[in-house]
Motif scaffolding. Structure first.
Motif, PDB file in Angstrom:
ATOM      1  N   HIS A 154      25.972 105.874  12.376  1.00 14.09           N
ATOM      2  CA  HIS A 154      26.927 106.867  11.890  1.00 14.09           C
ATOM      3  C   HIS A 154      26.277 107.695  10.799  1.00 14.09           C
ATOM      4  O   HIS A 154      25.391 107.232  10.095  1.00 14.09           O
ATOM      5  CB  HIS A 154      28.172 106.186  11.290  1.00 14.09           C
ATOM      6  CG  HIS A 154      28.941 105.374  12.264  1.00 14.09           C
ATOM      7  ND1 HIS A 154      29.907 105.908  13.072  1.00 14.09           N
ATOM      8  CD2 HIS A 154      28.880 104.056  12.575  1.00 14.09           C
ATOM      9  CE1 HIS A 154      30.418 104.957  13.834  1.00 14.09           C
ATOM     10  NE2 HIS A 154      29.809 103.831  13.550  1.00 14.09           N
ATOM     11  N   MET A 155      26.773 108.908  10.626  1.00 16.77           N
ATOM     12  CA  MET A 155      26.412 109.724   9.464  1.00 16.77           C
ATOM     13  C   MET A 155      27.503 109.468   8.431  1.00 16.77           C
ATOM     14  O   MET A 155      28.691 109.550   8.746  1.00 16.77           O
ATOM     15  CB  MET A 155      26.333 111.198   9.834  1.00 16.77           C
ATOM     16  CG  MET A 155      25.228 111.517  10.840  1.00 16.77           C
ATOM     17  SD  MET A 155      23.583 110.943  10.346  1.00 16.77           S
ATOM     18  CE  MET A 155      23.200 112.070   9.024  1.00 16.77           C
ATOM     19  N   TRP A 156      27.104 109.142   7.205  1.00 13.73           N
ATOM     20  CA  TRP A 156      28.051 108.723   6.169  1.00 13.73           C
ATOM     21  C   TRP A 156      27.673 109.405   4.861  1.00 13.73           C
ATOM     22  O   TRP A 156      26.483 109.514   4.554  1.00 13.73           O
ATOM     23  CB  TRP A 156      27.931 107.208   6.006  1.00 13.73           C
ATOM     24  CG  TRP A 156      29.177 106.536   5.548  1.00 13.73           C
ATOM     25  CD1 TRP A 156      29.463 106.137   4.268  1.00 13.73           C
ATOM     26  CD2 TRP A 156      30.292 106.157   6.337  1.00 13.73           C
ATOM     27  NE1 TRP A 156      30.684 105.545   4.225  1.00 13.73           N
ATOM     28  CE2 TRP A 156      31.226 105.544   5.486  1.00 13.73           C
ATOM     29  CE3 TRP A 156      30.600 106.295   7.680  1.00 13.73           C
ATOM     30  CZ2 TRP A 156      32.435 105.053   5.927  1.00 13.73           C
ATOM     31  CZ3 TRP A 156      31.812 105.799   8.134  1.00 13.73           C
ATOM     32  CH2 TRP A 156      32.715 105.190   7.259  1.00 13.73           C
ATOM     33  N   PRO A 157      28.624 109.855   4.075  1.00 16.20           N
ATOM     34  CA  PRO A 157      28.274 110.447   2.780  1.00 16.20           C
ATOM     35  C   PRO A 157      27.556 109.420   1.893  1.00 16.20           C
ATOM     36  O   PRO A 157      28.017 108.292   1.753  1.00 16.20           O
ATOM     37  CB  PRO A 157      29.626 110.835   2.178  1.00 16.20           C
ATOM     38  CG  PRO A 157      30.581 110.857   3.327  1.00 16.20           C
ATOM     39  CD  PRO A 157      30.060 109.876   4.327  1.00 16.20           C
ATOM     40  N   ARG A 158      26.450 109.828   1.302  1.00 13.86           N
ATOM     41  CA  ARG A 158      25.654 108.915   0.469  1.00 13.86           C
ATOM     42  C   ARG A 158      26.505 108.265  -0.629  1.00 13.86           C
ATOM     43  O   ARG A 158      26.365 107.093  -0.927  1.00 13.86           O
ATOM     44  CB  ARG A 158      24.476 109.654  -0.146  1.00 13.86           C
ATOM     45  CG  ARG A 158      23.543 108.762  -0.935  1.00 13.86           C
ATOM     46  CD  ARG A 158      22.367 109.515  -1.558  1.00 13.86           C
ATOM     47  NE  ARG A 158      21.542 110.224  -0.611  1.00 13.86           N
ATOM     48  CZ  ARG A 158      20.590 109.656   0.150  1.00 13.86           C
ATOM     49  NH1 ARG A 158      20.340 108.387   0.041  1.00 13.86           N
ATOM     50  NH2 ARG A 158      19.889 110.382   0.989  1.00 13.86           N
ATOM     51  N   GLY A 159      27.403 109.023  -1.227  1.00 17.71           N
ATOM     52  CA  GLY A 159      28.247 108.495  -2.295  1.00 17.71           C
ATOM     53  C   GLY A 159      29.272 107.480  -1.843  1.00 17.71           C
ATOM     54  O   GLY A 159      29.938 106.848  -2.657  1.00 17.71           O
ATOM     55  N   CYS A 160      29.427 107.317  -0.517  1.00 17.98           N
ATOM     56  CA  CYS A 160      30.379 106.347   0.047  1.00 17.98           C
ATOM     57  C   CYS A 160      29.680 105.112   0.602  1.00 17.98           C
ATOM     58  O   CYS A 160      30.313 104.269   1.229  1.00 17.98           O
ATOM     59  CB  CYS A 160      31.222 107.006   1.133  1.00 17.98           C
ATOM     60  SG  CYS A 160      32.269 108.340   0.515  1.00 17.98           S
ATOM     61  N   VAL A 161      28.369 105.034   0.422  1.00 19.44           N
ATOM     62  CA  VAL A 161      27.618 103.837   0.795  1.00 19.44           C
ATOM     63  C   VAL A 161      27.607 102.958  -0.454  1.00 19.44           C
ATOM     64  O   VAL A 161      27.067 103.334  -1.486  1.00 19.44           O
ATOM     65  CB  VAL A 161      26.189 104.174   1.264  1.00 19.44           C
ATOM     66  CG1 VAL A 161      25.408 102.917   1.594  1.00 19.44           C
ATOM     67  CG2 VAL A 161      26.247 105.102   2.476  1.00 19.44           C
ATOM     68  N   LEU A 162      28.245 101.801  -0.360  1.00 18.96           N
ATOM     69  CA  LEU A 162      28.568 100.969  -1.520  1.00 18.96           C
ATOM     70  C   LEU A 162      27.673  99.738  -1.627  1.00 18.96           C
ATOM     71  O   LEU A 162      27.110  99.300  -0.621  1.00 18.96           O
ATOM     72  CB  LEU A 162      30.020 100.494  -1.405  1.00 18.96           C
ATOM     73  CG  LEU A 162      31.057 101.550  -1.020  1.00 18.96           C
ATOM     74  CD1 LEU A 162      32.384 100.897  -0.687  1.00 18.96           C
ATOM     75  CD2 LEU A 162      31.202 102.562  -2.127  1.00 18.96           C
ATOM     76  N   PRO A 163      27.594  99.144  -2.810  1.00 21.44           N
ATOM     77  CA  PRO A 163      26.917  97.850  -2.912  1.00 21.44           C
ATOM     78  C   PRO A 163      27.605  96.837  -1.987  1.00 21.44           C
ATOM     79  O   PRO A 163      28.816  96.919  -1.754  1.00 21.44           O
ATOM     80  CB  PRO A 163      27.104  97.454  -4.380  1.00 21.44           C
ATOM     81  CG  PRO A 163      27.376  98.736  -5.089  1.00 21.44           C
ATOM     82  CD  PRO A 163      28.075  99.624  -4.099  1.00 21.44           C
ATOM     83  N   ARG A 164      26.858  95.893  -1.465  1.00 19.55           N
ATOM     84  CA  ARG A 164      27.377  94.950  -0.463  1.00 19.55           C
ATOM     85  C   ARG A 164      28.625  94.212  -0.935  1.00 19.55           C
ATOM     86  O   ARG A 164      29.553  94.002  -0.176  1.00 19.55           O
ATOM     87  CB  ARG A 164      26.287  93.949  -0.071  1.00 19.55           C
ATOM     88  CG  ARG A 164      26.657  93.106   1.139  1.00 19.55           C
ATOM     89  CD  ARG A 164      25.450  92.307   1.614  1.00 19.55           C
ATOM     90  NE  ARG A 164      25.626  91.854   2.979  1.00 19.55           N
ATOM     91  CZ  ARG A 164      25.884  90.587   3.301  1.00 19.55           C
ATOM     92  NH1 ARG A 164      26.012  89.675   2.370  1.00 19.55           N
ATOM     93  NH2 ARG A 164      26.009  90.257   4.567  1.00 19.55           N
ATOM     94  N   ASP A 165      28.681  93.804  -2.190  1.00 15.68           N
ATOM     95  CA  ASP A 165      29.812  93.016  -2.675  1.00 15.68           C
ATOM     96  C   ASP A 165      31.041  93.842  -3.038  1.00 15.68           C
ATOM     97  O   ASP A 165      32.096  93.284  -3.308  1.00 15.68           O
ATOM     98  CB  ASP A 165      29.400  92.177  -3.880  1.00 15.68           C
ATOM     99  CG  ASP A 165      28.478  91.035  -3.485  1.00 15.68           C
ATOM    100  OD1 ASP A 165      28.505  90.629  -2.302  1.00 15.68           O
ATOM    101  OD2 ASP A 165      27.728  90.554  -4.349  1.00 15.68           O
ATOM    102  N   MET A 166      30.924  95.157  -3.045  1.00 17.11           N
ATOM    103  CA  MET A 166      32.066  95.985  -3.431  1.00 17.11           C
ATOM    104  C   MET A 166      33.208  95.882  -2.416  1.00 17.11           C
ATOM    105  O   MET A 166      34.376  95.948  -2.780  1.00 17.11           O
ATOM    106  CB  MET A 166      31.659  97.433  -3.612  1.00 17.11           C
ATOM    107  CG  MET A 166      32.721  98.249  -4.294  1.00 17.11           C
ATOM    108  SD  MET A 166      31.976  99.681  -5.059  1.00 17.11           S
ATOM    109  CE  MET A 166      33.288 100.141  -6.145  1.00 17.11           C
ATOM    110  N   GLY A 167      32.888  95.711  -1.159  1.00 16.79           N
ATOM    111  CA  GLY A 167      33.928  95.526  -0.147  1.00 16.79           C
ATOM    112  C   GLY A 167      34.758  94.289  -0.426  1.00 16.79           C
ATOM    113  O   GLY A 167      35.983  94.286  -0.247  1.00 16.79           O
ATOM    114  N   LEU A 168      34.117  93.233  -0.895  1.00 18.23           N
ATOM    115  CA  LEU A 168      34.825  92.003  -1.243  1.00 18.23           C
ATOM    116  C   LEU A 168      35.794  92.258  -2.393  1.00 18.23           C
ATOM    117  O   LEU A 168      36.919  91.757  -2.389  1.00 18.23           O
ATOM    118  CB  LEU A 168      33.828  90.904  -1.622  1.00 18.23           C
ATOM    119  CG  LEU A 168      34.429  89.586  -2.095  1.00 18.23           C
ATOM    120  CD1 LEU A 168      35.322  88.974  -1.032  1.00 18.23           C
ATOM    121  CD2 LEU A 168      33.328  88.613  -2.498  1.00 18.23           C
TER     122      LEU A 168
END
Length: 189
Positions: A154-168
């Motif tokens: 997918h193409m995703w805005p760079r500012g919306c790619v989060l650290p792995r633990d942020m989803g938790l």
């Protein structure tokens, strides 16, 4: 069974030569950010608006969703899916092997949902709210970058790619769904 006439996506002519044409004021509809499927929240059934379990899309409400199960999907390397409680989803997230791709989908209703995508180096969080999809962002950087979510690129805005633990972090607060929108920064997706 007839199509759901009250569904907000039912606008204008629905069929053209076997294709579906649902749009709002000429704007393209958003897709599920994890799978790219624009009909994911209709249970993959945009014609009848009934989930495969027989419950009409939009028939659940937030009160029913409190403590609701989470769809937990993994790609490691094969695809697996199961339904777990929110507490089990949090535990599964914490124990997720580093090389595993996963998705956690909470409250798969017509409007309000939270989708957390987890990859080895990052996570993504998407909220369905107010008839739109919103991507959690940590910066204003809108430059599109290519990422792999599950089995798809997918193409995703760079500012919306989060650290792995942020989803938790957001999955832990899912019972306070409304406050998430005001507590964090979101970009319409």
């Amino acid at each position: 069974m007839a199509a759901n006439p009250s569904c907000p996506l039912r606008r204008g002519p629905a069929h053209r030569e076997g294709n579906l044409d649902f749009s709002w004021a000429g704007k393209p509809l958003a897709t599920d950010p994890y799978t790219g499927n624009r009909y994911a929240f209709a249970g993959g059934n945009p014609i009848w608006w009934v989930r495969t379990l027989g419950r009409p899309v939009g028939s659940c409400c937030r009160e029913e969703a409190k403590g609701m199960a989470v769809l937990f999907e993994t790609w490691s390397p094969t695809y697996e899916r199961r339904t777990v409680s929110v507490q089990e989803a949090v535990q599964a997230y914490r124990e997720l092997p580093v090389n595993t791709s996963a998705a956690f989908s909470w409250n798969d209703c017509e409007e309000e949902c939270l989708i957390v995508g987890v990859e080895p180096e990052f996570s993504t969080v998407t909220m369905g709210r107010d008839r739109s999809f919103w991507n959690l962002r940590i910066s204003e950087d809108d430059e599109p970058v290519e990422i792999r979510l599950g089995a798809d690129d997918h193409m995703w805005p760079r500012g919306c790619v989060l650290p792995r633990d942020m989803g938790l972090e957001l999955l832990l607060k899912v019972d306070e769904f409304d406050s998430l929108f005001h507590e964090y920064s979101w970009a319409e997706g």
